[in-house]
Design a protein around this motif. Structure first.
Motif, PDB file in Angstrom:
ATOM      1  N   LEU A   1     -15.526  52.415 106.765  1.00 48.39           N
ATOM      2  CA  LEU A   1     -14.273  51.809 106.332  1.00 48.39           C
ATOM      3  C   LEU A   1     -13.794  50.932 107.485  1.00 48.39           C
ATOM      4  O   LEU A   1     -13.882  51.343 108.641  1.00 48.39           O
ATOM      5  CB  LEU A   1     -13.205  52.869 106.028  1.00 48.39           C
TER       6      LEU A   1
ATOM      7  N   PRO B   1     -11.249  51.236  99.953  1.00 48.83           N
ATOM      8  CA  PRO B   1     -11.673  50.249  98.954  1.00 48.83           C
ATOM      9  C   PRO B   1     -10.759  50.278  97.725  1.00 48.83           C
ATOM     10  O   PRO B   1     -10.654  51.299  97.041  1.00 48.83           O
ATOM     11  CB  PRO B   1     -13.101  50.669  98.610  1.00 48.83           C
TER      12      PRO B   1
ATOM     13  N   TYR C   1     -10.598  45.872 100.808  1.00 49.83           N
ATOM     14  CA  TYR C   1     -10.027  47.101 101.362  1.00 49.83           C
ATOM     15  C   TYR C   1      -8.534  46.883 101.548  1.00 49.83           C
ATOM     16  O   TYR C   1      -8.102  45.771 101.856  1.00 49.83           O
ATOM     17  CB  TYR C   1     -10.663  47.430 102.715  1.00 49.83           C
TER      18      TYR C   1
END
Length: 119
Positions: free
Chosen positions: A13, A23, A87
């Protein structure tokens, strides 16, 4: 719609200022399944679902920190686009949807884990 947990894990991430971003599509699809429609046009992301409880539509401008849930403006939710995945700051779901959230990183598995309690 019954309450449930949205639980995810990722080996990667993006992290900005110590905050791991989650996400957007994965979390929304896990929470709302096929009822969620997500679109992208010229840097603007829209998301709609018949099961959104507080609003009908979310609009996110990728180039700003502003999110709109119908006519309500929320600021401070930056997005990151990497390799075709968008994201977003995980507090977006807490503040806009009202979902309690938690996130952990496992140094053993080298994975991020995130939880949202949806309703």
């Amino acid at each position: 719609v019954y309450p449930k947990y949205v639980y995810g894990y990722e080996t990667y991430l993006p992290v900005v200022d110590g905050m791991a971003y989650v996400p957007l599509r994965s979390v929304l699809e896990e929470a709302y399944g096929e009822s969620v429609t997500i679109g992208y046009d010229n840097g603007v992301i829209t998301a709609e679902s018949e099961y959104f409880t507080k609003f009908d539509k979310i609009v996110i401008n990728v180039d700003s920190n502003t999110v709109y849930a119908d006519d309500t403006e929320y600021t401070g939710y930056a997005t990151i686009v990497e390799n075709g995945t968008t994201y977003i700051n995980p507090y977006f779901f807490r503040d806009v949807f009202g979902w309690p959230t938690s996130m952990e990183y496992s140094f053993i598995n080298r994975e991020f884990y995130y939880n949202y309690y949806t309703h």
